[in-house]
Scaffold this active site. Structure first.
Site, PDB file in Angstrom:
ATOM      1  NE  ARG A 311       0.881  -0.774 -10.195  1.00 44.06           N
ATOM      2  CZ  ARG A 311       0.228  -1.196 -11.179  1.00 44.06           C
ATOM      3  NH1 ARG A 311       0.970  -0.356 -11.852  1.00 44.06           N
ATOM      4  NH2 ARG A 311      -0.901  -1.180 -11.622  1.00 44.06           N
ATOM      5  CG  HIS A 455      -4.520  -2.471  -1.096  1.00 44.51           C
ATOM      6  ND1 HIS A 455      -3.439  -2.508  -0.067  1.00 44.51           N
ATOM      7  CD2 HIS A 455      -5.231  -2.144  -1.701  1.00 44.51           C
ATOM      8  CE1 HIS A 455      -4.237  -2.200   0.175  1.00 44.51           C
ATOM      9  NE2 HIS A 455      -5.636  -1.914   0.038  1.00 44.51           N
ATOM     10  CD  GLU A 456      -3.154   1.001  -5.497  1.00 44.64           C
ATOM     11  OE1 GLU A 456      -3.795   1.313  -6.573  1.00 44.64           O
ATOM     12  OE2 GLU A 456      -3.637   1.484  -4.617  1.00 44.64           O
ATOM     13  N   GLY A 457      -2.673  -3.348  -8.200  1.00 45.95           N
ATOM     14  CA  GLY A 457      -2.612  -4.633  -9.010  1.00 45.95           C
ATOM     15  C   GLY A 457      -2.394  -6.364  -8.639  1.00 45.95           C
TER      16      GLY A 457
END
Length: 607
Positions: A311, A455-457
């Site tokens: 993140r 991306h990534e949440g």
């Protein structure tokens, strides 16, 4: 950008202080500078010239293998040879023992030159996870080969029917025989299922790919444990290996089901993978061979070790794309003649045209980009510095750093992902019609950056994490710690001419944020509090960036005489953020504090 990085690392974050710690004792200011120089050079020579090429020549599957441009192979080789894959690892396993702050700054050059070609974000995160949770054999065989660049790694969470809802993961893992626990590489399982949105899931850049896969194992009754408690983590190599890290010559039962064709990041493969479809059947059995990482049922706990690093990396990627668009539009604005200045007597038709940078509205768009991109860069490097503090600081300081990271990580991922996309949009606007064409790079920067919001949440996931967990955990200890850091900066800035007003505005904003946080949870009903989690995330993010800018502004104010134009630019960007951006939080906090029910009460049939 390099001058800004040097200022932030040296003058603002005081990175030289880390040299006094045993882990970094072999380094010096010179070695830090050499790492930055090397990465900047590789990015300039191996990445930037091919950014458009990899955007137009997307990965393709010829029936046997995925084809990527030769430039991508050369870029990966140069990146691996630089040693950046093991930059922060111990020297006794081939690492450089660099501070993560320096590593993050150095990797920023690659994101700016061509985020689409990609660097080692997932590979490093994959290997770091194995170093933290894997067995001795898994570290030796998988992680070390990833750090060397011989193999690369992925993260396999999402499935076609389960994106953010990991409790709905359907991939299964069954013990591979009665002696499954006796395998030297770890308890051996057979995996069946499908994984979606896997970056770098199939290619020929390296001789092997190490997949980290979430799957559910049988419970005592032989059925998968429902929810997230049944999720375990497995290391699943594309090609089978022995305990010496040698390829056995057998392909694991992991098959490419398709390549996703994306708006941006076109230079990196994004794949759908099938595990255990029977195309490859090692040992004559169905299912991909995977080795359990950590304990059964603790897959998410292990995987979040990787996701939190990722993140920050996504936030840095978004930041660098914002920076790239800003620099491109700034250069264009200095050269593009159009229009005439407005004087007391009005415009003079016979006056020569002026560069568009002289127009106030163009300055507004450039200042916005500067405040977003440079502010985001400072935020990411601050978080990276917290990582170093967490790992090498004294006990109390390390605990504080860990807690600050808990609260700031959703901001570090989401804020640049939203506002540096806005910076890219403004860059297109500065170029006008030309910005919309492929003759200039700014439209590609926007397309590449738009993915970082997912991306990534997604934003919504980060917002729920922030308001639903991070600011209320341990009785609000993390929020209090952030407020304490903000107040320290406010106290210093109140004593400085031209920054005192900003300090007062930030103090008032901090008070409003605290009140809104309490009001959101006043009813004790999570559904009411979390319905407006995203506006809360936006307000919290803007407050954090105002704090960062004020702190950076203090450092710039102290050094005005050294480079007047450079530091005045920093102070003017700080001023812009306080005058134009910080006031936005009032509207966001209003719906949070009132627990506004508009979105929650909307019904499906009304759309």
């Amino acid at each position: 950008m390099r001058r800004t990085i040097d200022f932030l690392l040296g003058d603002w974050l005081g990175i030289a202080e880390l040299l006094e710690r045993p882990r970094f004792a072999d380094h010096s200011r010179e070695t830090f500078a050499q790492v930055l120089d090397t990465c900047e050079r590789i990015a300039r020579e191996r990445y930037a010239p091919f950014n458009r090429l990899v955007d137009t020549e997307e990965p393709r599957f010829d029936g046997e293998r995925v084809i990527l441009p030769q430039a991508t192979h050369a870029a990966w080789a140069a990146y691996a040879e630089s040693g950046m894959l093991s930059a922060s690892q111990d020297q006794n396993i081939g690492g450089m023992q660099l501070p993560y702050t320096v590593e993050a700054a150095a990797n920023g050059f690659f994101g700016k030159a061509s985020v689409s070609i990609g660097g080692g974000l997932l590979t490093v995160g994959n290997a770091n996870l194995l170093m933290a949770h894997g067995t001795a054999a898994q570290k030796e065989v998988f992680a070390l080969n990833e750090f060397s660049g011989r193999w690369c790694g992925t993260m396999c969470l999402s499935e076609p029917q389960a994106g953010s809802s990991l409790s709905d993961v359907a991939t299964r893992a069954e013990p591979d025989g009665a002696d499954f626990e006796a395998d030297p590489l770890g308890p051996r399982f057979r995996l069946t299922g499908n994984k979606m949105w896997i970056s770098a899931g199939e290619h020929e850049l390296t001789e092997n790919i190490v997949h980290l896969v979430l799957a559910k194992i049988p419970g005592p009754d032989g059925k998968p444990v429902p929810g997230t408690k049944g999720i375990s983590l497995f290391v699943v190599p594309k090609k089978l290996v022995n305990t010496r890290g040698e390829l056995t010559g057998e392909r694991n039962d992991v098959a490419l089901a398709g390549l996703n064709h994306k708006c941006g990041w076109r230079g990196t493969t994004n794949t759908l993978l099938n595990f255990g479809e029977g195309k490859f059947t090692p040992g004559g059995k169905r299912g991909a061979i995977g080795y359990l990482v950590g304990r059964p049922g603790e897959g998410l706990r292990c995987m979040f070790h990787m996701m939190n690093e990722a993140r920050i990396g996504v936030g840095m990627a978004a930041t660098m794309l914002g920076m790239a668009g800003y620099e491109a539009s700034l250069d264009y604005a200095k050269q593009r003649p159009q229009g005439r200045p407005v004087t007391e007597g009005g415009k003079k038709a016979d006056a020569p045209q002026v560069p568009i940078i002289q127009h106030a509205d163009v300055k507004r768009m450039l200042l916005a980009q500067k405040s977003y991109a440079e502010g985001a860069l400072a935020l990411e490097l601050y978080c990276a510095r917290l990582v170093d503090e967490q790992h090498t600081g004294e006990a109390d300081s390390a605990r504080e750093a860990a807690l600050l990271l808990e609260v700031l990580t959703p901001i570090a991922k989401s804020w640049p992902s939203e506002w540096c996309v806005e910076a890219n949009s403004l860059a297109i606007q500065v170029l006008g019609g030309y910005g919309y064409t492929r003759d200039f790079p700014v439209e590609q920067y926007w397309r590449d950056n738009r993915l970082n919001m997912i991306h990534e949440g997604t934003h919504g996931i980060q917002a729920l994490d922030l308001l639903g967990r991070k600011v209320v955990m341990d009785g609000g200890a993390g929020l209090k710690l952030v407020a304490g850091r903000v107040n320290r900066t406010i106290e210093r800035a109140l004593q400085v001419d031209h920054l005192a007003d900003h300090a007062s505005a930030l103090a008032a904003a901090l008070q409003r944020l605290g009140a809104a946080t309490k009001a959101a949870w006043a009813s004790g009903v999570p559904e009411e509090a979390l319905a407006n989690a995203t506006p809360y995330l936006q307000a919290f993010g803007h407050l954090v960036l105002a704090w960062i800018w004020l702190d950076v502004g203090l450092a710039a104010r102290e050094r005005l005489a050294a480079d007047d134009a450079f530091f005045r630019g920093k102070l003017q960007a700080c001023r812009y953020f306080f005058d134009y951006e910080l006031p936005k939080i009032d509207a966001w906090l209003a719906v949070v504090a009132s627990r506004n029910p508009t979105c929650r009460e909307m019904r499906e049939e009304w759309f």
